[in-house]
Design an enzyme around this catalytic site. Structure first.
Site, short mmCIF file in Angstrom:
data_model
loop_
_atom_site.label_atom_id
_atom_site.label_comp_id
_atom_site.label_asym_id
_atom_site.label_seq_id
_atom_site.Cartn_x
_atom_site.Cartn_y
_atom_site.Cartn_z
N GLY A 1 0.83 -1.21 0.04
CA GLY A 1 0.05 -0.16 -0.01
C GLY A 1 0.99 1.10 0.07
O GLY A 1 1.98 1.23 0.53
N ARG B 1 0.87 -4.89 -5.17
CA ARG B 1 0.64 -6.14 -4.67
C ARG B 1 1.10 -7.04 -5.68
O ARG B 1 0.12 -7.45 -6.65
CB ARG B 1 -0.31 -6.23 -3.83
CG ARG B 1 -0.59 -5.31 -2.78
CD ARG B 1 -1.72 -5.48 -1.84
NE ARG B 1 -2.39 -4.48 -1.00
CZ ARG B 1 -1.92 -3.88 0.06
NH1 ARG B 1 -0.60 -4.21 0.48
NH2 ARG B 1 -2.18 -2.68 0.54
N ASP C 1 5.72 -4.65 5.77
CA ASP C 1 6.20 -5.85 6.40
C ASP C 1 6.43 -6.90 5.16
O ASP C 1 7.31 -7.65 5.02
CB ASP C 1 5.39 -6.47 7.60
CG ASP C 1 4.01 -6.45 7.18
OD1 ASP C 1 3.67 -5.76 6.22
OD2 ASP C 1 3.42 -7.35 7.99
N THR D 1 4.76 2.52 5.21
CA THR D 1 3.47 2.02 5.35
C THR D 1 2.76 2.80 6.47
O THR D 1 3.35 3.24 7.29
CB THR D 1 3.67 0.71 5.78
OG1 THR D 1 2.11 0.26 6.24
CG2 THR D 1 4.39 0.32 7.02
N ASP E 1 0.73 1.64 8.39
CA ASP E 1 0.32 0.79 9.33
C ASP E 1 1.01 0.81 10.57
O ASP E 1 0.83 0.53 11.67
CB ASP E 1 0.22 -0.92 8.90
CG ASP E 1 -0.99 -1.07 8.02
OD1 ASP E 1 -1.99 0.05 8.05
OD2 ASP E 1 -1.09 -2.06 7.56
N ASP F 1 3.37 -1.08 11.55
CA ASP F 1 3.56 -2.46 11.86
C ASP F 1 4.93 -3.03 11.70
O ASP F 1 5.03 -4.29 11.65
CB ASP F 1 2.53 -3.19 11.24
CG ASP F 1 2.61 -3.41 9.76
OD1 ASP F 1 3.27 -2.63 9.25
OD2 ASP F 1 1.79 -4.06 9.12
N ARG G 1 -4.18 -3.25 9.13
CA ARG G 1 -4.70 -4.59 8.67
C ARG G 1 -4.61 -5.70 10.08
O ARG G 1 -5.48 -6.09 10.75
CB ARG G 1 -3.84 -5.21 7.65
CG ARG G 1 -4.61 -5.79 6.64
CD ARG G 1 -3.75 -6.49 5.74
NE ARG G 1 -2.83 -5.54 4.88
CZ ARG G 1 -2.54 -5.55 3.92
NH1 ARG G 1 -2.98 -6.48 3.22
NH2 ARG G 1 -1.54 -5.01 3.42
N1 LIG Z 1 6.54 -13.82 1.86
C1 LIG Z 1 6.78 -13.05 0.69
N2 LIG Z 1 7.81 -13.31 -0.10
C2 LIG Z 1 8.10 -12.36 -1.16
N3 LIG Z 1 7.63 -11.35 -1.35
C3 LIG Z 1 6.25 -11.12 -0.55
C4 LIG Z 1 6.13 -11.70 0.56
N4 LIG Z 1 4.91 -11.26 1.19
C5 LIG Z 1 4.77 -10.07 0.23
N5 LIG Z 1 5.65 -10.01 -0.53
C6 LIG Z 1 5.73 -9.02 -1.68
O1 LIG Z 1 5.83 -7.52 -1.06
C7 LIG Z 1 4.32 -6.81 -1.72
C8 LIG Z 1 3.83 -6.43 -0.79
O2 LIG Z 1 3.36 -6.93 0.46
P1 LIG Z 1 2.10 -6.44 1.31
O3 LIG Z 1 0.83 -6.37 0.16
O4 LIG Z 1 1.91 -7.46 2.44
O5 LIG Z 1 2.20 -4.94 1.33
P2 LIG Z 1 3.19 -4.29 2.79
O6 LIG Z 1 4.44 -4.09 1.94
O7 LIG Z 1 3.14 -4.96 3.87
O8 LIG Z 1 2.53 -2.82 2.74
P3 LIG Z 1 1.19 -2.41 3.53
O9 LIG Z 1 1.19 -3.29 4.70
O10 LIG Z 1 1.59 -1.19 4.03
O11 LIG Z 1 0.03 -2.53 2.13
C9 LIG Z 1 3.43 -8.32 -2.08
O12 LIG Z 1 2.67 -8.04 -2.98
C10 LIG Z 1 4.60 -9.04 -2.65
O13 LIG Z 1 5.16 -8.66 -3.91
O1 LIG Z 2 -5.28 -0.58 -0.66
P1 LIG Z 2 -5.77 -2.11 -0.30
O2 LIG Z 2 -5.02 -3.12 -1.30
O3 LIG Z 2 -7.04 -2.17 -0.20
O4 LIG Z 2 -5.02 -2.47 1.17
C1 LIG Z 2 -5.68 -2.07 2.40
C2 LIG Z 2 -4.96 -2.14 3.39
O5 LIG Z 2 -3.66 -1.53 3.11
C3 LIG Z 2 -3.23 -0.78 4.42
O6 LIG Z 2 -3.80 0.57 3.97
C4 LIG Z 2 -1.76 -0.50 4.38
O7 LIG Z 2 -1.22 -0.09 3.12
C5 LIG Z 2 -3.91 -1.37 5.47
O8 LIG Z 2 -4.22 -0.64 6.62
C6 LIG Z 2 -5.16 -1.93 4.60
O9 LIG Z 2 -5.59 -2.88 5.59
MG LIG Z 3 2.12 -4.66 5.59
#
Ligand SMILES: Nc1ncnc2c1ncn2[C@@H]1O[C@H](COP(=O)(O)OP(=O)(O)OP(=O)(O)O)[C@@H](O)[C@H]1O
Ligand SMILES: O=P(O)(O)OC[C@H]1O[C@](O)(CO)[C@@H](O)[C@@H]1O
Ligand SMILES: [Mg+2]
Length: 323
Positions: free
Chosen positions: A14, A75, A106, A128, A130, A132, A174
Protein backbone atom coordinates in the site's frame (compact mmCIF):
# COMPACT_ATOMS: atom_id res chain seq x y z
CA UNK A 1 36.09 3.83 -3.43
CA UNK A 2 32.61 2.31 -3.20
CA UNK A 3 31.89 -1.02 -4.91
CA UNK A 4 28.33 0.18 -5.48
CA UNK A 5 27.93 1.90 -8.84
CA UNK A 6 24.27 1.44 -9.73
CA UNK A 7 21.30 1.19 -7.42
CA UNK A 8 17.55 0.92 -7.94
CA UNK A 9 14.60 1.99 -5.83
CA UNK A 10 11.01 0.74 -5.75
CA UNK A 11 7.88 1.35 -3.67
CA UNK A 12 5.73 -1.66 -2.78
CA UNK A 13 2.54 -2.65 -0.94
CA UNK A 14 0.00 0.00 0.00
CA UNK A 15 1.36 3.46 -0.78
CA UNK A 16 2.01 5.85 2.08
CA UNK A 17 2.47 9.59 2.42
CA UNK A 18 6.19 10.33 2.39
CA UNK A 19 7.17 7.60 -0.07
CA UNK A 20 7.92 10.34 -2.59
CA UNK A 21 10.15 12.14 -0.11
CA UNK A 22 11.99 8.85 0.45
CA UNK A 23 12.43 8.25 -3.30
CA UNK A 24 13.73 11.81 -3.67
CA UNK A 25 16.23 11.29 -0.87
CA UNK A 26 17.48 7.99 -2.32
CA UNK A 27 17.90 9.48 -5.80
CA UNK A 28 19.54 12.72 -4.72
CA UNK A 29 21.89 11.13 -2.16
CA UNK A 30 22.94 8.46 -4.63
CA UNK A 31 23.72 11.06 -7.29
CA UNK A 32 25.55 13.18 -4.72
CA UNK A 33 27.81 10.20 -3.99
CA UNK A 34 28.38 9.48 -7.71
CA UNK A 35 26.06 6.50 -8.01
CA UNK A 36 23.67 5.87 -10.90
CA UNK A 37 20.05 5.42 -9.82
CA UNK A 38 17.20 3.55 -11.49
CA UNK A 39 13.54 3.70 -10.61
CA UNK A 40 11.40 0.58 -10.79
CA UNK A 41 7.75 1.24 -11.61
CA UNK A 42 4.95 -0.58 -9.67
CA UNK A 43 7.00 -2.42 -7.08
CA UNK A 44 8.00 -6.04 -7.62
CA UNK A 45 5.53 -6.26 -10.53
CA UNK A 46 7.52 -3.62 -12.38
CA UNK A 47 10.74 -5.45 -11.61
CA UNK A 48 9.37 -8.64 -13.18
CA UNK A 49 8.12 -6.60 -16.15
CA UNK A 50 11.58 -4.93 -16.52
CA UNK A 51 9.91 -1.56 -15.99
CA UNK A 52 13.21 -0.01 -14.94
CA UNK A 53 14.40 3.45 -15.96
CA UNK A 54 17.19 5.88 -15.07
CA UNK A 55 16.40 8.70 -12.66
CA UNK A 56 18.14 12.06 -12.39
CA UNK A 57 18.05 15.03 -10.05
CA UNK A 58 15.12 16.64 -11.84
CA UNK A 59 13.03 13.46 -11.97
CA UNK A 60 12.38 13.82 -8.23
CA UNK A 61 11.70 17.58 -8.31
CA UNK A 62 8.46 18.92 -6.83
CA UNK A 63 7.49 15.65 -5.12
CA UNK A 64 8.53 16.10 -1.48
CA UNK A 65 5.08 17.52 -0.68
CA UNK A 66 3.06 14.99 -2.67
CA UNK A 67 1.21 11.97 -1.32
CA UNK A 68 1.16 8.71 -3.27
CA UNK A 69 4.30 7.54 -5.02
CA UNK A 70 5.60 8.67 -8.41
CA UNK A 71 7.00 5.15 -8.82
CA UNK A 72 3.52 3.73 -8.21
CA UNK A 73 3.01 0.62 -6.13
CA UNK A 74 1.59 -2.87 -6.44
CA UNK A 75 0.87 -6.08 -4.61
CA UNK A 76 2.58 -8.72 -6.75
CA UNK A 77 1.57 -12.33 -6.10
CA UNK A 78 4.11 -13.71 -8.57
CA UNK A 79 6.91 -12.35 -6.42
CA UNK A 80 5.78 -14.33 -3.36
CA UNK A 81 6.80 -17.51 -5.21
CA UNK A 82 10.49 -18.56 -5.35
CA UNK A 83 10.43 -18.54 -9.19
CA UNK A 84 9.31 -14.90 -9.17
CA UNK A 85 12.07 -13.95 -6.74
CA UNK A 86 14.66 -15.79 -8.82
CA UNK A 87 13.48 -13.98 -11.94
CA UNK A 88 13.63 -10.63 -10.08
CA UNK A 89 17.21 -11.26 -8.98
CA UNK A 90 18.23 -12.22 -12.53
CA UNK A 91 16.67 -9.05 -13.96
CA UNK A 92 18.51 -6.89 -11.44
CA UNK A 93 21.79 -8.59 -12.43
CA UNK A 94 20.96 -8.15 -16.13
CA UNK A 95 20.60 -4.37 -15.52
CA UNK A 96 23.89 -4.35 -13.62
CA UNK A 97 22.20 -3.13 -10.44
CA UNK A 98 24.37 -3.65 -7.33
CA UNK A 99 21.93 -2.44 -4.71
CA UNK A 100 18.16 -2.22 -4.28
CA UNK A 101 16.23 0.05 -1.92
CA UNK A 102 12.76 -1.31 -1.16
CA UNK A 103 10.31 1.17 0.36
CA UNK A 104 7.31 -0.66 1.80
CA UNK A 105 5.78 -2.52 4.70
CA UNK A 106 6.33 -5.89 6.33
CA UNK A 107 5.29 -7.81 3.18
CA UNK A 108 7.63 -5.82 0.96
CA UNK A 109 10.42 -6.48 3.45
CA UNK A 110 9.88 -10.23 2.96
CA UNK A 111 10.46 -9.71 -0.76
CA UNK A 112 13.66 -7.76 -0.01
CA UNK A 113 14.76 -10.52 2.36
CA UNK A 114 14.32 -13.15 -0.35
CA UNK A 115 16.31 -11.07 -2.87
CA UNK A 116 19.05 -10.61 -0.33
CA UNK A 117 19.23 -14.40 0.15
CA UNK A 118 19.65 -14.62 -3.62
CA UNK A 119 22.74 -12.40 -3.43
CA UNK A 120 21.23 -8.98 -4.20
CA UNK A 121 22.33 -6.18 -1.89
CA UNK A 122 19.07 -4.85 -0.41
CA UNK A 123 18.02 -2.13 2.00
CA UNK A 124 14.50 -1.84 3.40
CA UNK A 125 12.87 1.48 4.25
CA UNK A 126 9.67 1.33 6.33
CA UNK A 127 6.97 2.86 4.12
CA UNK A 128 3.47 2.03 5.33
CA UNK A 129 0.72 3.85 7.19
CA UNK A 130 0.27 0.79 9.45
CA UNK A 131 3.35 1.30 11.67
CA UNK A 132 3.59 -2.47 11.92
CA UNK A 133 7.28 -2.84 11.11
CA UNK A 134 9.50 -3.92 14.02
CA UNK A 135 12.82 -2.27 14.91
CA UNK A 136 11.53 1.19 14.08
CA UNK A 137 9.41 3.44 16.25
CA UNK A 138 7.75 4.97 13.20
CA UNK A 139 7.09 4.08 9.59
CA UNK A 140 6.90 6.66 6.82
CA UNK A 141 3.25 7.71 6.36
CA UNK A 142 2.00 6.75 9.81
CA UNK A 143 2.11 10.27 11.22
CA UNK A 144 0.16 11.67 8.27
CA UNK A 145 -2.44 8.88 8.46
CA UNK A 146 -2.93 9.50 12.19
CA UNK A 147 -3.42 13.20 11.38
CA UNK A 148 -6.15 12.33 8.87
CA UNK A 149 -7.99 10.27 11.50
CA UNK A 150 -7.68 12.95 14.17
CA UNK A 151 -8.98 15.59 11.79
CA UNK A 152 -11.98 13.37 10.97
CA UNK A 153 -12.72 12.69 14.65
CA UNK A 154 -12.59 16.42 15.41
CA UNK A 155 -15.35 16.92 12.86
CA UNK A 156 -17.37 13.95 14.05
CA UNK A 157 -17.23 15.26 17.63
CA UNK A 158 -19.00 18.45 16.58
CA UNK A 159 -22.03 16.73 15.19
CA UNK A 160 -22.07 13.84 17.70
CA UNK A 161 -22.17 16.32 20.62
CA UNK A 162 -25.07 18.23 19.09
CA UNK A 163 -27.11 15.01 18.92
CA UNK A 164 -25.68 13.12 21.92
CA UNK A 165 -24.62 10.27 19.71
CA UNK A 166 -21.78 7.78 19.65
CA UNK A 167 -19.39 7.67 16.76
CA UNK A 168 -17.81 4.40 15.69
CA UNK A 169 -14.79 5.23 13.54
CA UNK A 170 -13.23 2.34 11.62
CA UNK A 171 -9.59 2.97 10.82
CA UNK A 172 -6.93 1.10 8.83
CA UNK A 173 -4.19 -1.14 10.16
CA UNK A 174 -4.58 -4.69 8.93
CA UNK A 175 -3.16 -6.52 11.92
CA UNK A 176 -1.91 -3.59 13.92
CA UNK A 177 -3.71 -1.18 16.23
CA UNK A 178 -1.17 1.65 16.10
CA UNK A 179 -3.26 4.02 13.96
CA UNK A 180 -6.23 3.45 16.28
CA UNK A 181 -4.09 3.90 19.39
CA UNK A 182 -2.25 7.06 18.37
CA UNK A 183 -5.32 8.67 16.80
CA UNK A 184 -7.41 7.58 19.78
CA UNK A 185 -5.14 9.23 22.32
CA UNK A 186 -4.77 12.37 20.21
CA UNK A 187 -8.50 12.75 19.65
CA UNK A 188 -9.63 11.86 23.17
CA UNK A 189 -11.56 8.75 22.13
CA UNK A 190 -13.33 6.97 24.98
CA UNK A 191 -12.85 3.52 23.48
CA UNK A 192 -10.05 2.11 21.35
CA UNK A 193 -10.53 -1.39 19.95
CA UNK A 194 -7.36 -2.99 18.59
CA UNK A 195 -6.42 -6.54 17.61
CA UNK A 196 -3.67 -6.63 20.25
CA UNK A 197 -5.98 -6.13 23.26
CA UNK A 198 -8.94 -8.41 24.06
CA UNK A 199 -12.15 -6.57 24.89
CA UNK A 200 -15.61 -7.31 26.25
CA UNK A 201 -18.42 -5.60 24.33
CA UNK A 202 -20.70 -5.69 27.38
CA UNK A 203 -18.15 -3.65 29.32
CA UNK A 204 -17.66 -1.28 26.39
CA UNK A 205 -21.42 -0.73 26.08
CA UNK A 206 -21.84 -0.20 29.85
CA UNK A 207 -18.98 2.28 29.93
CA UNK A 208 -20.44 4.25 27.01
CA UNK A 209 -23.87 4.37 28.65
CA UNK A 210 -22.35 5.44 31.98
CA UNK A 211 -20.35 8.18 30.27
CA UNK A 212 -23.56 9.68 28.89
CA UNK A 213 -25.12 9.40 32.37
CA UNK A 214 -22.07 11.23 33.79
CA UNK A 215 -22.79 14.13 31.44
CA UNK A 216 -20.68 13.38 28.40
CA UNK A 217 -22.37 14.57 25.22
CA UNK A 218 -20.72 12.18 22.81
CA UNK A 219 -18.77 8.96 22.75
CA UNK A 220 -15.99 8.17 20.31
CA UNK A 221 -15.05 4.56 19.59
CA UNK A 222 -12.05 3.98 17.33
CA UNK A 223 -12.01 0.50 15.84
CA UNK A 224 -8.96 -0.88 14.05
CA UNK A 225 -10.08 -2.80 10.97
CA UNK A 226 -8.29 -5.91 12.28
CA UNK A 227 -10.90 -6.11 15.06
CA UNK A 228 -13.91 -6.27 12.80
CA UNK A 229 -16.33 -4.08 10.91
CA UNK A 230 -17.45 -0.84 12.54
CA UNK A 231 -21.01 -1.58 11.42
CA UNK A 232 -21.04 -4.90 13.35
CA UNK A 233 -19.65 -3.24 16.48
CA UNK A 234 -22.29 -0.50 16.29
CA UNK A 235 -25.04 -3.10 15.94
CA UNK A 236 -23.72 -5.12 18.87
CA UNK A 237 -23.55 -2.00 21.07
CA UNK A 238 -27.10 -0.97 20.20
CA UNK A 239 -28.32 -4.48 21.03
CA UNK A 240 -26.80 -4.12 24.50
CA UNK A 241 -28.14 -0.60 25.20
CA UNK A 242 -30.75 0.72 22.81
CA UNK A 243 -30.05 4.26 24.07
CA UNK A 244 -26.66 4.18 22.36
CA UNK A 245 -27.30 5.97 19.09
CA UNK A 246 -24.15 4.79 17.34
CA UNK A 247 -23.22 6.05 13.85
CA UNK A 248 -20.43 4.51 11.81
CA UNK A 249 -17.75 6.19 9.74
CA UNK A 250 -15.31 4.08 7.73
CA UNK A 251 -12.36 6.30 6.87
CA UNK A 252 -10.85 3.85 4.37
CA UNK A 253 -8.31 4.96 1.79
CA UNK A 254 -8.63 8.63 2.67
CA UNK A 255 -6.10 7.71 5.38
CA UNK A 256 -3.51 6.92 2.73
CA UNK A 257 -3.83 10.21 0.86
CA UNK A 258 -2.79 13.82 1.22
CA UNK A 259 0.39 15.75 1.66
CA UNK A 260 2.84 14.14 4.11
CA UNK A 261 3.41 15.91 7.42
CA UNK A 262 6.80 17.53 8.08
CA UNK A 263 7.53 14.58 10.40
CA UNK A 264 7.00 12.06 7.59
CA UNK A 265 8.95 14.13 5.07
CA UNK A 266 11.90 14.46 7.42
CA UNK A 267 11.79 10.81 8.45
CA UNK A 268 11.69 9.79 4.78
CA UNK A 269 14.52 12.16 3.86
CA UNK A 270 16.75 10.94 6.69
CA UNK A 271 16.05 7.26 6.05
CA UNK A 272 16.43 7.52 2.26
CA UNK A 273 19.85 9.12 2.60
CA UNK A 274 20.85 6.66 5.34
CA UNK A 275 19.95 3.66 3.15
CA UNK A 276 22.18 4.93 0.34
CA UNK A 277 25.10 5.64 2.66
CA UNK A 278 24.82 2.18 4.23
CA UNK A 279 24.78 0.50 0.80
CA UNK A 280 27.93 2.44 -0.07
CA UNK A 281 29.51 1.22 3.16
CA UNK A 282 28.85 -2.34 1.98
CA UNK A 283 25.82 -3.14 4.15
CA UNK A 284 23.16 -5.44 2.72
CA UNK A 285 20.11 -7.43 3.82
CA UNK A 286 19.26 -4.69 6.30
CA UNK A 287 16.27 -2.60 7.30
CA UNK A 288 16.63 1.07 8.21
CA UNK A 289 14.62 2.45 11.08
CA UNK A 290 14.43 5.13 13.73
CA UNK A 291 14.53 4.26 17.42
CA UNK A 292 14.41 7.00 20.06
CA UNK A 293 15.34 9.52 17.38
CA UNK A 294 18.45 7.65 16.19
CA UNK A 295 18.71 6.05 12.75
CA UNK A 296 19.23 2.30 13.05
CA UNK A 297 20.17 -0.66 10.88
CA UNK A 298 18.83 -4.15 11.65
CA UNK A 299 19.12 -7.47 9.83
CA UNK A 300 16.03 -7.75 7.66
CA UNK A 301 15.66 -11.41 8.75
CA UNK A 302 15.27 -10.24 12.32
CA UNK A 303 12.81 -7.52 11.34
CA UNK A 304 10.50 -9.82 9.36
CA UNK A 305 10.59 -12.45 12.10
CA UNK A 306 9.70 -10.07 14.93
CA UNK A 307 6.23 -8.77 15.64
CA UNK A 308 6.14 -5.16 16.71
CA UNK A 309 5.31 -4.58 20.39
CA UNK A 310 2.06 -2.85 21.18
CA UNK A 311 2.36 0.10 23.55
CA UNK A 312 0.08 -0.94 26.44
CA UNK A 313 1.17 2.04 28.54
CA UNK A 314 -0.11 4.42 25.89
CA UNK A 315 -3.31 2.40 25.55
CA UNK A 316 -4.00 2.58 29.30
CA UNK A 317 -3.19 6.29 29.30
CA UNK A 318 -5.75 6.91 26.56
CA UNK A 319 -8.41 5.13 28.62
CA UNK A 320 -7.44 6.97 31.84
CA UNK A 321 -7.64 10.36 30.18
CA UNK A 322 -10.95 9.77 28.46
CA UNK A 323 -13.04 9.10 31.62
N1 LIG B 1 6.54 -13.80 1.77
C1 LIG B 1 6.85 -13.00 0.74
N2 LIG B 1 7.87 -13.30 -0.08
C2 LIG B 1 8.18 -12.50 -1.12
N3 LIG B 1 7.52 -11.36 -1.42
C3 LIG B 1 6.51 -11.00 -0.63
C4 LIG B 1 6.12 -11.80 0.51
N4 LIG B 1 5.08 -11.18 1.11
C5 LIG B 1 4.83 -10.08 0.38
N5 LIG B 1 5.69 -9.95 -0.65
C6 LIG B 1 5.70 -8.93 -1.71
O1 LIG B 1 5.52 -7.64 -1.16
C7 LIG B 1 4.33 -7.06 -1.70
C8 LIG B 1 3.73 -6.12 -0.70
O2 LIG B 1 3.36 -6.84 0.47
P1 LIG B 1 2.03 -6.47 1.28
O3 LIG B 1 0.89 -6.48 0.34
O4 LIG B 1 1.98 -7.34 2.46
O5 LIG B 1 2.23 -4.94 1.66
P2 LIG B 1 3.24 -4.26 2.68
O6 LIG B 1 4.56 -4.09 2.04
O7 LIG B 1 3.20 -4.97 3.99
O8 LIG B 1 2.60 -2.83 2.80
P3 LIG B 1 1.20 -2.42 3.47
O9 LIG B 1 0.91 -3.41 4.55
O10 LIG B 1 1.47 -1.05 3.96
O11 LIG B 1 0.20 -2.43 2.38
C9 LIG B 1 3.48 -8.25 -2.07
O12 LIG B 1 2.51 -7.93 -3.02
C10 LIG B 1 4.52 -9.18 -2.65
O13 LIG B 1 4.87 -8.83 -3.95
O1 LIG C 1 -5.35 -0.70 -0.59
P1 LIG C 1 -5.74 -2.12 -0.31
O2 LIG C 1 -5.04 -3.08 -1.19
O3 LIG C 1 -7.21 -2.27 -0.23
O4 LIG C 1 -5.19 -2.46 1.15
C1 LIG C 1 -5.70 -1.96 2.31
C2 LIG C 1 -4.70 -2.25 3.40
O5 LIG C 1 -3.53 -1.53 3.15
C3 LIG C 1 -3.19 -0.74 4.27
O6 LIG C 1 -3.77 0.54 4.04
C4 LIG C 1 -1.73 -0.61 4.44
O7 LIG C 1 -1.18 -0.11 3.27
C5 LIG C 1 -3.87 -1.43 5.43
O8 LIG C 1 -4.04 -0.58 6.53
C6 LIG C 1 -5.15 -1.89 4.78
O9 LIG C 1 -5.67 -3.00 5.42
MG1 LIG D 1 1.96 -4.71 5.66
Amino acid sequence: MSQVKKIAVLTSGGDSQGMNAAVRAVVRSAIYFGIEVFGIQRGYQGLLNRDIFPMDLRSVGDIIQRGGTILQSARCLEFVKPEGQQKGAEILREFGIDGLVVIGGDGSYKGAQKLSHLGIKTMGLPGTIDNDVSFTDYTIGFDTAVGVVVDAVNKLRDTMSSHERSSIVEVMGRHCGDIALHAGLASGAETILVPEVPYDLNEVADRMRDNFLKGKRHSIVIVAEGVGKGEDIAQALKERHSSLDARVTVLGHIQRGGSPTPFDRNLASRLGDFAVRKLIEGESGKACGIIKGELTLTDIDQVVNTKKDFDMEMYNLALRLSQ
